[in-house]
Scaffold this motif. Structure first.
Motif, PDB file in Angstrom:
ATOM      1  N   ALA A 166     -45.981  -6.732 -99.732  1.00 28.74           N
ATOM      2  CA  ALA A 166     -45.024  -7.807 -99.434  1.00 28.74           C
ATOM      3  C   ALA A 166     -43.750  -7.671-100.260  1.00 28.74           C
ATOM      4  CB  ALA A 166     -45.678  -9.162 -99.692  1.00 28.74           C
ATOM      5  N   VAL A 167     -43.887  -7.262-101.504  1.00 23.77           N
ATOM      6  CA  VAL A 167     -42.718  -7.119-102.378  1.00 23.77           C
ATOM      7  C   VAL A 167     -41.776  -6.055-101.841  1.00 23.77           C
ATOM      8  CG1 VAL A 167     -41.967  -6.346-104.672  1.00 23.77           C
ATOM      9  CG2 VAL A 167     -43.807  -8.012-104.462  1.00 23.77           C
ATOM     10  N   LEU A 168     -42.312  -5.045-101.178  1.00 22.34           N
ATOM     11  CA  LEU A 168     -41.456  -4.002-100.599  1.00 22.34           C
ATOM     12  C   LEU A 168     -40.514  -4.605 -99.557  1.00 22.34           C
ATOM     13  CD1 LEU A 168     -40.740  -1.012-100.427  1.00 22.34           C
ATOM     14  CD2 LEU A 168     -42.513  -0.764 -98.670  1.00 22.34           C
ATOM     15  N   GLY A 169     -41.038  -5.472 -98.697  1.00 19.85           N
ATOM     16  CA  GLY A 169     -40.197  -6.145 -97.710  1.00 19.85           C
ATOM     17  C   GLY A 169     -39.184  -7.062 -98.369  1.00 19.85           C
ATOM     18  N   TYR A 170     -39.620  -7.756 -99.395  1.00 19.57           N
ATOM     19  CA  TYR A 170     -38.732  -8.639-100.169  1.00 19.57           C
ATOM     20  C   TYR A 170     -37.593  -7.824-100.780  1.00 19.57           C
ATOM     21  CZ  TYR A 170     -37.611 -11.259-104.522  1.00 19.57           C
ATOM     22  OH  TYR A 170     -36.988 -11.884-105.572  1.00 19.57           O
ATOM     23  N   TRP A 171     -37.916  -6.648-101.284  1.00 18.84           N
ATOM     24  CA  TRP A 171     -36.932  -5.774-101.909  1.00 18.84           C
ATOM     25  C   TRP A 171     -35.880  -5.307-100.895  1.00 18.84           C
ATOM     26  CZ3 TRP A 171     -38.731  -1.334-105.657  1.00 18.84           C
ATOM     27  CH2 TRP A 171     -37.610  -0.755-106.256  1.00 18.84           C
ATOM     28  N   LEU A 172     -36.357  -4.766 -99.786  1.00 19.76           N
ATOM     29  CA  LEU A 172     -35.427  -4.242 -98.781  1.00 19.76           C
ATOM     30  C   LEU A 172     -34.571  -5.358 -98.176  1.00 19.76           C
ATOM     31  CD1 LEU A 172     -37.685  -1.622 -96.959  1.00 19.76           C
ATOM     32  CD2 LEU A 172     -35.842  -1.190 -98.578  1.00 19.76           C
ATOM     33  N   GLY A 173     -35.166  -6.508 -97.947  1.00 22.78           N
ATOM     34  CA  GLY A 173     -34.406  -7.637 -97.411  1.00 22.78           C
ATOM     35  C   GLY A 173     -33.296  -8.060 -98.362  1.00 22.78           C
ATOM     36  N   SER A 174     -33.604  -8.101 -99.654  1.00 24.50           N
ATOM     37  CA  SER A 174     -32.596  -8.469-100.646  1.00 24.50           C
ATOM     38  C   SER A 174     -31.464  -7.451-100.675  1.00 24.50           C
ATOM     39  CB  SER A 174     -33.242  -8.564-102.039  1.00 24.50           C
ATOM     40  OG  SER A 174     -34.252  -9.545-102.064  1.00 24.50           O
ATOM     41  N   GLU A 175     -31.821  -6.169-100.588  1.00 27.05           N
ATOM     42  CA  GLU A 175     -30.800  -5.112-100.594  1.00 27.05           C
ATOM     43  C   GLU A 175     -29.848  -5.263 -99.405  1.00 27.05           C
ATOM     44  OE1 GLU A 175     -30.205  -3.034-102.880  1.00 27.05           O
ATOM     45  OE2 GLU A 175     -31.991  -2.201-103.820  1.00 27.05           O
ATOM     46  N   LEU A 176     -30.401  -5.572 -98.256  1.00 25.34           N
ATOM     47  CA  LEU A 176     -29.572  -5.717 -97.058  1.00 25.34           C
ATOM     48  C   LEU A 176     -28.616  -6.903 -97.176  1.00 25.34           C
ATOM     49  CD1 LEU A 176     -32.235  -4.940 -94.305  1.00 25.34           C
ATOM     50  CD2 LEU A 176     -30.244  -3.539 -94.898  1.00 25.34           C
ATOM     51  N   VAL A 177     -29.111  -8.015 -97.708  1.00 23.45           N
ATOM     52  CA  VAL A 177     -28.260  -9.194 -97.883  1.00 23.45           C
ATOM     53  C   VAL A 177     -27.135  -8.892 -98.874  1.00 23.45           C
ATOM     54  CG1 VAL A 177     -28.179 -11.549 -98.792  1.00 23.45           C
ATOM     55  CG2 VAL A 177     -30.056 -10.852 -97.290  1.00 23.45           C
ATOM     56  N   ILE A 178     -27.482  -8.234 -99.973  1.00 23.93           N
ATOM     57  CA  ILE A 178     -26.480  -7.897-100.989  1.00 23.93           C
ATOM     58  C   ILE A 178     -25.412  -6.988-100.409  1.00 23.93           C
ATOM     59  CG2 ILE A 178     -26.108  -6.628-103.142  1.00 23.93           C
ATOM     60  CD1 ILE A 178     -28.949  -7.566-103.943  1.00 23.93           C
ATOM     61  N   ASN A 179     -25.839  -5.933 -99.724  1.00 23.96           N
ATOM     62  CA  ASN A 179     -24.875  -4.969 -99.198  1.00 23.96           C
ATOM     63  C   ASN A 179     -23.978  -5.593 -98.140  1.00 23.96           C
ATOM     64  OD1 ASN A 179     -24.342  -2.507 -97.023  1.00 23.96           O
ATOM     65  ND2 ASN A 179     -24.177  -1.887 -99.173  1.00 23.96           N
ATOM     66  N   SER A 180     -24.560  -6.433 -97.286  1.00 15.81           N
ATOM     67  CA  SER A 180     -23.778  -7.078 -96.238  1.00 15.81           C
ATOM     68  C   SER A 180     -22.718  -8.006 -96.822  1.00 15.81           C
ATOM     69  CB  SER A 180     -24.702  -7.863 -95.300  1.00 15.81           C
ATOM     70  OG  SER A 180     -23.960  -8.548 -94.322  1.00 15.81           O
ATOM     71  N   THR A 181     -23.112  -8.810 -97.803  1.00 20.02           N
ATOM     72  CA  THR A 181     -22.167  -9.745 -98.422  1.00 20.02           C
ATOM     73  C   THR A 181     -21.108  -8.989 -99.226  1.00 20.02           C
ATOM     74  OG1 THR A 181     -23.978 -11.345 -98.631  1.00 20.02           O
ATOM     75  CG2 THR A 181     -21.957 -11.822 -99.829  1.00 20.02           C
ATOM     76  N   TYR A 182     -21.545  -7.943 -99.923  1.00 19.04           N
ATOM     77  CA  TYR A 182     -20.594  -7.163-100.715  1.00 19.04           C
ATOM     78  C   TYR A 182     -19.580  -6.460 -99.809  1.00 19.04           C
ATOM     79  CZ  TYR A 182     -18.818  -3.699-104.041  1.00 19.04           C
ATOM     80  OH  TYR A 182     -18.003  -2.910-104.816  1.00 19.04           O
ATOM     81  N   ARG A 183     -20.003  -6.044 -98.644  1.00 23.31           N
ATOM     82  CA  ARG A 183     -19.066  -5.418 -97.704  1.00 23.31           C
ATOM     83  C   ARG A 183     -18.014  -6.445 -97.251  1.00 23.31           C
ATOM     84  NH1 ARG A 183     -17.477  -4.305 -92.647  1.00 23.31           N
ATOM     85  NH2 ARG A 183     -17.075  -2.110 -92.148  1.00 23.31           N
ATOM     86  N   TYR A 184     -18.475  -7.664 -96.975  1.00 25.10           N
ATOM     87  CA  TYR A 184     -17.535  -8.720 -96.551  1.00 25.10           C
ATOM     88  C   TYR A 184     -16.514  -8.989 -97.652  1.00 25.10           C
ATOM     89  CZ  TYR A 184     -15.808 -13.261 -94.984  1.00 25.10           C
ATOM     90  OH  TYR A 184     -14.988 -14.301 -94.601  1.00 25.10           O
ATOM     91  N   VAL A 185     -16.999  -9.031 -98.897  1.00 24.15           N
ATOM     92  CA  VAL A 185     -16.101  -9.266-100.032  1.00 24.15           C
ATOM     93  C   VAL A 185     -15.120  -8.106-100.193  1.00 24.15           C
ATOM     94  CG1 VAL A 185     -16.008  -9.415-102.553  1.00 24.15           C
ATOM     95  CG2 VAL A 185     -17.706 -10.749-101.292  1.00 24.15           C
TER      96      VAL A 185
END
Length: 220
Positions: free
Chosen positions: A12-31
């Motif tokens: 489960a932590v693996l999914g949590y990890w990848l999901g967090s990475e995607l949110v971070i990268n998406s928001t950082y791209r917008y910024v």
């Protein structure tokens, strides 16, 4: 029962990890590409990125703790139940330290805690590589697939360090933008930094994908 719970949590932590990475990268791209957005809003979102980045740090600590707990529980690492509880205690302490580094990063002690955090990660990566190569725990009954996973996990951590290094120019430029306002030059630096950091992030994801393949395939 305990090992089953740990195994489910490990997955489960693996999914949590990848999901967090995607949110971070998406928001950082917008910024990074938000030239049309007022800088105050961009700055607020960047602070949000730093908060969400904590989830990636939590996931890394949890994966390390759960992984070594499972290896100990299945008898691949000697130590039995006492070591199992010691790993659990160390994992909780590590999580607490990661949280302290984040919350106190702007304070007087922030730089010291950050240096300790970085130094401890380098030591841990070296230990992981030594374990993967058999320089540590050579007499332990660690199968090849587990040694490969440990080595790949060191690669994941190294990629995280690479992302940090790639972001140095971001934070330097961001400080200039905060004091002098954005310019075409500073915006271009931020955008290039995003590309470099994302390239290293893709490498990190490849390491994680390789860990999943090795976990399922289990080469002897």
């Amino acid at each position: 029962m305990l090992l089953t719970v740990l195994l489910v949590a490990h997955i489960a932590v693996l999914g949590y990890w990848l999901g967090s990475e995607l949110v971070i990268n998406s928001t950082y791209r917008y910024v990074s590409y938000g030239r049309h957005v007022p800088f105050a809003e961009r700055s607020r979102l960047m602070e949000h990125v730093m908060h969400v980045d904590q989830h990636v740090r939590y996931a890394l600590v949890l994966q390390a703790g759960l992984g070594f707990s499972l290896a100990t529980g299945y008898g691949m690492i000697p130590g039995g139940e006492p070591l199992l509880w010691a790993i659990g205690t160390a994992t909780v302490a590590w999580l607490g330290f990661v949280e302290a580094v984040h919350r106190l990063r702007h304070g007087a002690i922030g730089k010291t805690l950050g240096a300790i955090d970085r130094g401890s990660r380098y030591v841990f990566m070296a230990a992981l590589l030594a374990l993967a190569c058999g320089l540590l725990g050579g007499a332990w009954e660690l199968p090849l697939w587990l040694r490969l996973k440990i080595g790949l996990f060191a690669g994941v951590m190294a990629s995280g360090v690479g992302i940090r290094l790639a972001l140095i120019s971001h934070f330097r430029t961001w400080a200039v933008m905060a004091s002098e306002g954005p310019s075409d030059t500073s915006n271009a630096i931020i955008e290039r930094t995003y590309v470099r950091a994302t390239a290293v992030l893709v490498l990190l994801w490849l390491f994680i994908a390789a860990i999943v393949v090795v976990s399922v395939w289990k080469p002897m």
